[in-house]
Design a protein around this motif. Structure first.
Motif, PDB file in Angstrom:
ATOM      1  N   SER A  52       0.749  -1.309  -0.079  1.00 17.78           N
ATOM      2  CA  SER A  52      -0.103  -0.009   0.090  1.00 17.78           C
ATOM      3  C   SER A  52       0.751   1.284  -0.024  1.00 17.78           C
ATOM      4  CB  SER A  52      -0.971   0.103   1.155  1.00 17.78           C
ATOM      5  OG  SER A  52      -0.367  -0.079   2.489  1.00 17.78           O
ATOM      6  N   GLY A  53       0.173   2.289  -0.482  1.00 18.76           N
ATOM      7  CA  GLY A  53       0.852   3.776  -0.337  1.00 18.76           C
ATOM      8  C   GLY A  53       0.282   4.725  -1.201  1.00 18.76           C
ATOM      9  N   PRO A  54       0.453   5.929  -1.279  1.00 18.98           N
ATOM     10  CA  PRO A  54       0.001   6.924  -1.790  1.00 18.98           C
ATOM     11  C   PRO A  54      -0.383   7.109  -3.169  1.00 18.98           C
ATOM     12  CG  PRO A  54       2.210   7.858  -1.004  1.00 18.98           C
ATOM     13  CD  PRO A  54       1.952   6.308  -0.711  1.00 18.98           C
ATOM     14  N   ASP A  55       0.541   6.218  -3.718  1.00 18.46           N
ATOM     15  CA  ASP A  55       0.724   6.463  -5.518  1.00 18.46           C
ATOM     16  C   ASP A  55       0.499   5.292  -6.017  1.00 18.46           C
ATOM     17  OD1 ASP A  55       1.606   6.860  -8.116  1.00 18.46           O
ATOM     18  OD2 ASP A  55       2.877   8.454  -7.603  1.00 18.46           O
ATOM     19  N   ALA A  56      -0.449   5.010  -6.748  1.00 16.44           N
ATOM     20  CA  ALA A  56      -1.065   3.826  -7.365  1.00 16.44           C
ATOM     21  C   ALA A  56       0.066   3.328  -8.411  1.00 16.44           C
ATOM     22  CB  ALA A  56      -2.427   3.763  -7.743  1.00 16.44           C
ATOM     23  N   GLN A  57       0.404   4.279  -9.431  1.00 17.73           N
ATOM     24  CA  GLN A  57       1.356   3.958 -10.492  1.00 17.73           C
ATOM     25  C   GLN A  57       2.520   3.636  -9.818  1.00 17.73           C
ATOM     26  OE1 GLN A  57       1.354   7.033 -13.313  1.00 17.73           O
ATOM     27  NE2 GLN A  57       3.415   6.387 -14.052  1.00 17.73           N
ATOM     28  N   GLN A  58       3.162   4.074  -8.985  1.00 19.06           N
ATOM     29  CA  GLN A  58       4.366   3.743  -8.318  1.00 19.06           C
ATOM     30  C   GLN A  58       4.259   2.434  -7.712  1.00 19.06           C
ATOM     31  OE1 GLN A  58       7.159   5.428  -8.753  1.00 19.06           O
ATOM     32  NE2 GLN A  58       8.440   3.899  -7.776  1.00 19.06           N
ATOM     33  N   LEU A  59       3.242   1.918  -7.015  1.00 20.81           N
ATOM     34  CA  LEU A  59       3.219   0.584  -6.536  1.00 20.81           C
ATOM     35  C   LEU A  59       3.168  -0.443  -7.613  1.00 20.81           C
ATOM     36  CD1 LEU A  59       0.126   0.796  -3.900  1.00 20.81           C
ATOM     37  CD2 LEU A  59       2.490   0.469  -3.389  1.00 20.81           C
TER      38      LEU A  59
END
Length: 223
Positions: free
Chosen positions: A115-122
């Motif tokens: 999980s994280g704030p940036d979907a593309q980066q994940l």
């Protein structure tokens, strides 16, 4: 070879060969037709943006810096939240990316959910796939992305959006034939998005959620 594997392999080959083909030079429309196409695109975006709940099913091929893959994609949009399921039958891998105002979560990756704030980066860190998911929810419907900055549009002879330049990406569109258009707005059948070595090619098999809208973009600028 199982038939599902063969279909995916054929799809990937078709998409790659099409993506490598030289794009035909597109002559600009005469000023009057360009103005009509711009106005029709603005009307189309004004009609489609309020549709916050929609979904698509299709096939996707992605390549980025020597890494790539192809498979099925199912996208469900519910307001600002969305869930994207990607499955690659050849490798028997699948991922589910869900995101909203509170952040993003990626399931189906080695080591457990991330999980994280940036979907593309994940997605990039887990798969090597550079998919601009934040803007893609607009681009896939043939709209300028509200979060991707200034955009430049090119229109085809029919007056439909043919190429979009935005956020460093170039997106080419293929639209269904008039005979294939159902009730509601005409939505893209295919898009090819590229930025540098990254490329995303998406073929849409099924759209849902826009059926109640009348299509005000079916006529060409000359009509």
């Amino acid at each position: 070879m199982p038939r599902s594997f063969l279909r995916i392999a054929v799809l990937a080959a078709v998409l790659v060969s099409a993506g490598c083909a030289v794009q035909p030079r597109r002559e600009p429309l005469p000023p009057a037709l360009e103005a009509a196409a711009q106005a029709r695109q603005a009307e189309r975006e004004a009609a489609l943006r309020p549709v916050s709940d929609w979904s698509l099913e299709g096939r996707i091929a992605v390549s980025n810096d020597g890494k790539g893959g192809s498979g099925r994609i199912d996208w469900t949009q519910r307001g600002q939240a969305y869930a994207v399921s990607l499955s690659a039958p050849v490798t028997r891998q699948s991922w589910r990316l869900s995101a909203g105002p509170d952040g993003a979560r990626l399931d189906g990756v080695e080591g457990g959910p991330r999980s994280g704030p940036d979907a593309q980066q994940l997605l990039l860190e887990a798969t090597g796939w550079a998919i601009p998911v934040g803007a893609l929810s607009d681009w896939v419907r043939g709209l300028r992305a509200e979060t991707a900055g200034p955009a430049r549009m090119e229109f085809g002879a029919t007056g439909r959006l043919a190429r979009l330049h935005q956020g460093g990406w170039v997106i080419d569109y293929v639209w269904p034939d008039a005979a294939d258009a159902s009730a509601g707005p005409v939505l893209p059948r295919r898009l090819d998005a590229r930025r540098g070595e990254a490329r995303v090619r998406l073929l849409v098999d099924t759209w849902t959620g826009h059926e109640s809208l009348a299509d005000g973009t079916a006529a060409t600028p000359s009509q």
